[in-house]
Motif scaffolding. Structure first.
Motif, PDB file in Angstrom:
ATOM      1  N   ALA A  28     -41.264 131.822  84.924  1.00  0.00           N
ATOM      2  CA  ALA A  28     -40.462 132.128  85.020  1.00  0.00           C
ATOM      3  C   ALA A  28     -39.102 132.734  83.481  1.00  0.00           C
ATOM      4  O   ALA A  28     -38.831 134.098  83.560  1.00  0.00           O
ATOM      5  CB  ALA A  28     -38.752 131.039  85.344  1.00  0.00           C
ATOM      6  N   LEU A  29     -39.981 132.583  82.045  1.00  0.00           N
ATOM      7  CA  LEU A  29     -39.285 132.874  81.548  1.00  0.00           C
ATOM      8  C   LEU A  29     -39.841 133.992  81.051  1.00  0.00           C
ATOM      9  O   LEU A  29     -39.219 135.273  80.270  1.00  0.00           O
ATOM     10  CB  LEU A  29     -39.563 132.296  80.137  1.00  0.00           C
ATOM     11  N   ILE A  30     -41.309 134.515  81.188  1.00  0.00           N
ATOM     12  CA  ILE A  30     -41.355 135.692  81.413  1.00  0.00           C
ATOM     13  C   ILE A  30     -41.266 137.080  82.321  1.00  0.00           C
ATOM     14  O   ILE A  30     -40.551 137.886  81.117  1.00  0.00           O
ATOM     15  CB  ILE A  30     -43.224 135.315  81.578  1.00  0.00           C
ATOM     16  N   ASP A  31     -40.784 137.075  83.267  1.00  0.00           N
ATOM     17  CA  ASP A  31     -39.483 137.796  84.070  1.00  0.00           C
ATOM     18  C   ASP A  31     -38.534 137.869  83.497  1.00  0.00           C
ATOM     19  O   ASP A  31     -37.776 138.527  83.132  1.00  0.00           O
ATOM     20  CB  ASP A  31     -39.484 136.828  85.390  1.00  0.00           C
ATOM     21  N   TYR A  32     -37.968 136.652  82.767  1.00  0.00           N
ATOM     22  CA  TYR A  32     -36.681 137.004  82.627  1.00  0.00           C
ATOM     23  C   TYR A  32     -36.929 137.015  81.320  1.00  0.00           C
ATOM     24  O   TYR A  32     -35.534 138.347  80.833  1.00  0.00           O
ATOM     25  CB  TYR A  32     -35.822 135.768  82.254  1.00  0.00           C
ATOM     26  N   ASN A  33     -37.498 136.998  79.983  1.00  0.00           N
ATOM     27  CA  ASN A  33     -37.825 138.288  78.978  1.00  0.00           C
ATOM     28  C   ASN A  33     -37.810 139.704  79.386  1.00  0.00           C
ATOM     29  O   ASN A  33     -37.160 140.324  77.988  1.00  0.00           O
ATOM     30  CB  ASN A  33     -38.163 137.569  78.077  1.00  0.00           C
ATOM     31  N   THR A  34     -38.237 140.186  79.959  1.00  0.00           N
ATOM     32  CA  THR A  34     -39.018 141.024  80.135  1.00  0.00           C
ATOM     33  C   THR A  34     -37.814 141.864  80.720  1.00  0.00           C
ATOM     34  O   THR A  34     -37.190 142.423  80.813  1.00  0.00           O
ATOM     35  CB  THR A  34     -39.949 141.756  81.244  1.00  0.00           C
ATOM     36  N   PHE A  35     -36.625 141.092  81.592  1.00  0.00           N
ATOM     37  CA  PHE A  35     -35.182 141.788  82.180  1.00  0.00           C
ATOM     38  C   PHE A  35     -34.360 141.843  80.982  1.00  0.00           C
ATOM     39  O   PHE A  35     -33.849 142.860  80.898  1.00  0.00           O
ATOM     40  CB  PHE A  35     -35.065 141.389  83.366  1.00  0.00           C
ATOM     41  N   LYS A  36     -35.046 140.831  79.942  1.00  0.00           N
ATOM     42  CA  LYS A  36     -33.965 140.962  79.087  1.00  0.00           C
ATOM     43  C   LYS A  36     -33.518 142.475  78.121  1.00  0.00           C
ATOM     44  O   LYS A  36     -32.544 142.779  77.881  1.00  0.00           O
ATOM     45  CB  LYS A  36     -34.256 139.981  77.886  1.00  0.00           C
ATOM     46  N   THR A  37     -35.034 142.834  77.729  1.00  0.00           N
ATOM     47  CA  THR A  37     -35.109 144.047  76.782  1.00  0.00           C
ATOM     48  C   THR A  37     -34.362 144.879  77.852  1.00  0.00           C
ATOM     49  O   THR A  37     -34.003 145.710  77.533  1.00  0.00           O
ATOM     50  CB  THR A  37     -36.707 144.412  76.494  1.00  0.00           C
ATOM     51  N   ASP A  38     -34.916 145.750  79.483  1.00  0.00           N
ATOM     52  CA  ASP A  38     -34.220 146.247  79.738  1.00  0.00           C
ATOM     53  C   ASP A  38     -32.887 146.973  79.989  1.00  0.00           C
ATOM     54  O   ASP A  38     -31.985 147.539  80.120  1.00  0.00           O
ATOM     55  CB  ASP A  38     -34.747 146.251  81.860  1.00  0.00           C
ATOM     56  N   ALA A  39     -32.215 144.805  80.668  1.00  0.00           N
ATOM     57  CA  ALA A  39     -31.177 145.356  80.699  1.00  0.00           C
ATOM     58  C   ALA A  39     -30.144 145.572  78.802  1.00  0.00           C
ATOM     59  O   ALA A  39     -29.240 146.166  79.542  1.00  0.00           O
ATOM     60  CB  ALA A  39     -30.171 143.495  80.256  1.00  0.00           C
ATOM     61  N   ASN A  40     -30.551 144.703  78.274  1.00  0.00           N
ATOM     62  CA  ASN A  40     -29.903 145.061  76.783  1.00  0.00           C
ATOM     63  C   ASN A  40     -29.928 146.883  76.530  1.00  0.00           C
ATOM     64  O   ASN A  40     -29.268 147.697  75.694  1.00  0.00           O
ATOM     65  CB  ASN A  40     -30.888 145.069  75.748  1.00  0.00           C
ATOM     66  N   ASP A  41     -30.776 147.569  76.733  1.00  0.00           N
ATOM     67  CA  ASP A  41     -30.927 149.219  76.596  1.00  0.00           C
ATOM     68  C   ASP A  41     -30.347 149.508  77.514  1.00  0.00           C
ATOM     69  O   ASP A  41     -29.294 150.679  77.442  1.00  0.00           O
ATOM     70  CB  ASP A  41     -32.432 149.788  77.211  1.00  0.00           C
ATOM     71  N   GLY A  92     -33.670 149.165  86.013  1.00  0.00           N
ATOM     72  CA  GLY A  92     -33.634 147.182  85.603  1.00  0.00           C
ATOM     73  C   GLY A  92     -34.899 146.901  85.563  1.00  0.00           C
ATOM     74  O   GLY A  92     -35.915 147.851  85.467  1.00  0.00           O
ATOM     75  N   MET A  93     -35.195 145.677  86.395  1.00  0.00           N
ATOM     76  CA  MET A  93     -36.906 145.621  86.113  1.00  0.00           C
ATOM     77  C   MET A  93     -37.914 146.437  87.546  1.00  0.00           C
ATOM     78  O   MET A  93     -39.102 145.650  86.314  1.00  0.00           O
ATOM     79  CB  MET A  93     -36.798 143.508  86.426  1.00  0.00           C
ATOM     80  N   CYS A  94     -37.077 146.404  88.572  1.00  0.00           N
ATOM     81  CA  CYS A  94     -38.360 146.774  88.908  1.00  0.00           C
ATOM     82  C   CYS A  94     -38.895 148.946  88.489  1.00  0.00           C
ATOM     83  O   CYS A  94     -38.034 149.665  89.430  1.00  0.00           O
ATOM     84  CB  CYS A  94     -37.706 147.055  90.590  1.00  0.00           C
ATOM     85  N   LYS A  95     -39.853 148.684  88.022  1.00  0.00           N
ATOM     86  CA  LYS A  95     -40.045 149.778  87.384  1.00  0.00           C
ATOM     87  C   LYS A  95     -41.240 150.068  89.008  1.00  0.00           C
ATOM     88  O   LYS A  95     -41.952 149.940  89.219  1.00  0.00           O
ATOM     89  CB  LYS A  95     -41.187 149.930  86.390  1.00  0.00           C
ATOM     90  N   LEU A  96     -41.395 151.459  88.312  1.00  0.00           N
ATOM     91  CA  LEU A  96     -42.378 151.955  89.109  1.00  0.00           C
ATOM     92  C   LEU A  96     -44.075 151.856  88.986  1.00  0.00           C
ATOM     93  O   LEU A  96     -44.472 151.745  89.738  1.00  0.00           O
ATOM     94  CB  LEU A  96     -41.670 153.817  89.495  1.00  0.00           C
ATOM     95  N   ASP A  97     -43.636 151.537  87.427  1.00  0.00           N
ATOM     96  CA  ASP A  97     -45.569 152.001  87.369  1.00  0.00           C
ATOM     97  C   ASP A  97     -45.998 150.527  87.258  1.00  0.00           C
ATOM     98  O   ASP A  97     -47.599 149.815  86.966  1.00  0.00           O
ATOM     99  CB  ASP A  97     -45.589 152.149  86.051  1.00  0.00           C
ATOM    100  N   LEU A  98     -44.764 149.673  88.001  1.00  0.00           N
ATOM    101  CA  LEU A  98     -46.291 148.346  87.753  1.00  0.00           C
ATOM    102  C   LEU A  98     -46.606 148.129  89.196  1.00  0.00           C
ATOM    103  O   LEU A  98     -47.243 148.427  90.240  1.00  0.00           O
ATOM    104  CB  LEU A  98     -44.825 146.901  88.137  1.00  0.00           C
ATOM    105  N   ASP A  99     -48.175 147.091  88.655  1.00  0.00           N
ATOM    106  CA  ASP A  99     -48.122 146.204  89.523  1.00  0.00           C
ATOM    107  C   ASP A  99     -48.168 144.998  90.954  1.00  0.00           C
ATOM    108  O   ASP A  99     -48.100 144.202  90.546  1.00  0.00           O
ATOM    109  CB  ASP A  99     -49.846 146.055  88.526  1.00  0.00           C
ATOM    110  N   TYR A 100     -47.455 145.805  92.339  1.00  0.00           N
ATOM    111  CA  TYR A 100     -46.738 145.181  92.193  1.00  0.00           C
ATOM    112  C   TYR A 100     -48.134 144.177  93.075  1.00  0.00           C
ATOM    113  O   TYR A 100     -47.567 143.360  94.758  1.00  0.00           O
ATOM    114  CB  TYR A 100     -46.057 146.027  93.790  1.00  0.00           C
TER     115      TYR A 100
END
Length: 674
Positions: free
Chosen positions: A395-408, A532-540
């Motif tokens: 959970a902390l991996i995902d929440y901290n990743t989105f934290k960076t996106d949200a701040n921007d 947000g967190m759902c980037k096009l280049d992610l490995d889904y």
């Protein structure tokens, strides 16, 4: 002969408390001198009020007695009179905010203390599992101190905790006499949570002995007499808590409402003597809008019905991506897990929302229940406090990743803030009793228990709500951008409707910021070109365990999380009033939430008990949000091209918490100046 002179404020308090039970309407109260500047008069009233309250009760934990409630009411009346003798029209728009806030505070407090059983006219009584001051105050009393001198001072804090606990015991005993006590189901939960929170190792109330153990480990630094004195203070505190808990288990529980189960009806505040009037007061102080219970109830039911249409749109996209019969592991009520086929369309080819809700609660959507073993991350040490370190780290991996996106993204809508926040897991011993997330002291507290946490598709909306631009941003902004002459009194006020209304507004703001994709002409996200967190280049195939086919589906489900949380706040209007004004059971509340949302079972359980315990607070979210949205629409309409997001948000945030009726006046005055 020595003559001891009392300070004027102390003398006034003594006089007022002596008159607290008197009906003499001719009592003279000195008013501010009219030749003073009104702004200075107002600040003088605020400062004198704070000093008066401190003089009345300067104990660490506060004195919880009927007499103290009556005395506080006398002080409230005195300073309300002083305030209203000031010419409000001569104040600046900014100072009118402070005037109106203080006036609202005094009026709501006076009303509460005027109702029967005045000890209930505050946030502290009755204590429940959700706001467990027994736990919190015990942690303060039992805490380790830095130096021997600190322990010399702290022994008084322990004694005041003992007095506070004994007073609390008396209040619960009085509740038996006047038939104003918690129902069995909440009493049991209070006892269980208190015993669990205060236990350390094999010591049932070991939390109170942490400081004493530290002293005994450094015995050479203390006089024997002091150690003995400290031991007695801790023993007295332990006996006081033990006596209170034993009392709650037996005498208090005997004759309390219900059988102690989730099926018990008429457990709400409205079923106490004079309960409906009490409940309306709870609503008024929490929503700060003055709307009656039945109006809030109907509003909630209407909003719940409206929200389902947008949920159906998301479900239709999932059917396009995965077909009408996706398969996933499902946990039955008895705990067994099996592969289930979810039929997302009914016999007419329409979306079956309840089946779709079930699909979104399948095992793959929960951290710690998806079959993954996550360990050795940067959050491993932090997650040692959680019951499931693997779920916590994931959970902390995902929440901290989105934290960076949200701040921007947030930076485009607000003035920048410097204060950062940390995402920390709720400790294992609190997971069952706390909610899914909370914020305080620059920490976003995340419940990572696999059975009590939110689903993966809620990452975006929960972080927006609790952190940035939600609670953390709100708190940091008012500190970093305060008005030039903000009174100390205003810095200490707190309103649930304002704080939670803002956080819910920031969830909605996620749409405006493009978190879930560009918006169509009706203001709905398209799920493409998202920020947000759902980037096009992610490995889904690996992201969050491979639960999305692509970025579009990821955005749609993260958006569903926003819809589902908004629906939760819609339901709160109906559920809170259902329990406390209509006699619903906790089971009825759970069934209502289950049929109208995709909330997980653990979330529904904790939320339903919360509404029963934390009376009226649940209505504040949507109440505050609707006022902010109304003011936003008004500002955008009247200002047109002159409207600026950063300026609007500055006006909302820089003054800190306000009653919502004061927020309306503040924004209306701000619009006129633009």
């Amino acid at each position: 002969m020595n003559t001891h002179k009392l300070r004027p404020i102390a003398l006034a308090i003594i006089t007022l408390t002596a008159l607290a039970g008197c009906n003499d309407e001719t009592t003279y109260i000195e008013q501010p001198k009219q030749n003073q500047d009104p702004a200075r008069q107002m600040r003088s009233v605020f400062a004198d009020y704070q000093s008066a309250i401190h003089t009345l009760d300067n104990t660490e934990f506060g004195q919880v007695t009927d007499q103290m409630a009556s005395s506080r009411q006398a002080v409230d009346r005195m300073y309300l009179d002083k305030l209203e003798n000031i010419d409000r029209s001569a104040l600046s728009d900014e100072d009118k905010i402070y005037y109106d806030t203080f006036q609202f505070d005094r009026n709501i407090a006076i009303r509460g203390a005027s109702l029967p059983n005045p000890r209930f006219g505050n946030f502290d009584i009755p204590i429940t599992h959700f706001y467990n001051y027994i736990d919190w105050n015990a942690s303060v009393a039992g805490a380790k101190q830095e130096t021997p001198d600190d322990y010399q001072s702290h022994i008084q804090v322990i004694r005041e905790f003992t007095a506070w606990t004994n007073n609390l015991h008396s209040q619960y005993a009085m509740g038996i006499v006047d038939k104003a006590r918690l129902p069995k189901v909440l009493t049991n939960r209070l006892v269980e949570s208190t015993e669990k929170a205060l236990a350390v190792g094999t010591a049932p109330y070991g939390l109170l002995s942490q400081g004493l153990e530290d002293i005994e480990q450094h015995r050479d630094q203390y006089e024997d007499a002091f150690v003995t004195e400290y031991q007695k203070a801790v023993a007295d505190a332990t006996n006081a808590v033990s006596g209170l808990i034993d009392f709650l288990k037996v005498d208090y529980l005997d004759g309390a409402r219900g059988a102690g189960t989730a099926e018990d009806t008429n457990i709400g505040w409205g079923d106490l003597p004079n309960g409906q009037a009490w409940y309306q007061w709870q609503l008024d102080r929490n929503s700060t809008t003055g709307k009656p219970a039945m109006e809030l109830s109907q509003l909630g039911e209407d909003l719940v019905a409206d929200a389902k249409a947008e949920m159906i749109r998301v479900a239709e996209l999932i059917v396009d991506k995965r077909g009408a019969t996706p398969k996933a592991n499902w946990r039955e009520e008895n705990g067994t897990i099996s592969l289930r086929t979810f039929k997302l369309l009914d016999g007419n080819g329409d979306i079956d929302l309840n089946e779709f809700f079930d699909y979104l609660n399948s095992e793959q959507f929960f951290y710690g229940r998806d079959g993954r073993d996550i360990s050795g991350t940067d959050y491993a040490t932090l997650c040692e406090a959680a019951s499931s370190p693997s779920a916590c780290e994931a959970a902390l991996i995902d929440y901290n990743t989105f934290k960076t996106d949200a701040n921007d993204v947030v930076a485009k809508y607000f003035k920048p803030i410097k204060t950062d926040y940390t995402i920390v897991p709720v400790p294992a011993n609190r997971e069952e009793y706390d909610g899914v997330g909370s914020y305080g002291n620059n920490e976003f507290n995340l419940n990572t228990n696999p059975d009590y946490s939110l689903q993966k598709w809620n990452v975006s909306t929960l972080l927006l709500h609790e952190a940035a631009p939600g609670h953390h941003f709100q708190n940091a902004y008012s500190i970093e951008y305060p008005p030039a002459d903000k009174p100390d009194y205003i810095q200490n006020v707190w309103y649930t409707a304002y704080a939670e209304g803002w956080a819910l507004y920031t969830e909605w703001l996620g749409l405006e910021m493009g978190i879930y994709g560009e918006l169509d002409n009706s203001g709905k996200p398209t799920f493409v070109n998202a920020t947000g967190m759902c980037k096009l280049d992610l490995d889904y195939q690996t992201f969050q365990g491979g639960i999305y086919t692509d970025a579009e589906e990821c955005n749609a489900l993260q958006y569903f999380g926003s819809l589902n949380e908004a629906q939760l706040r819609n339901m709160r209007l109906a559920v809170d009033t259902g329990i406390h004004a209509k006699g619903w059971s906790i089971k009825q509340a759970q069934e209502y939430m289950d049929s109208n949302s995709a909330l997980g079972n653990g979330d529904i359980e904790s939320e339903s008990y919360r509404y029963a315990a934390y009376v009226g607070q649940a209505v504040s979210y949507k109440s505050g949000y609707l006022v902010i949205k109304e003011m936003l629409a008004k500002a955008q309409t009247e200002l047109g091209g002159q409207f600026e997001w950063a300026s609007f948000h500055d006006q909302l945030l820089k003054y800190g918490d306000q009653p919502m009726e004061v927020v309306e006046t503040s924004i209306e005055n701000w619009i006129k100046t633009q």
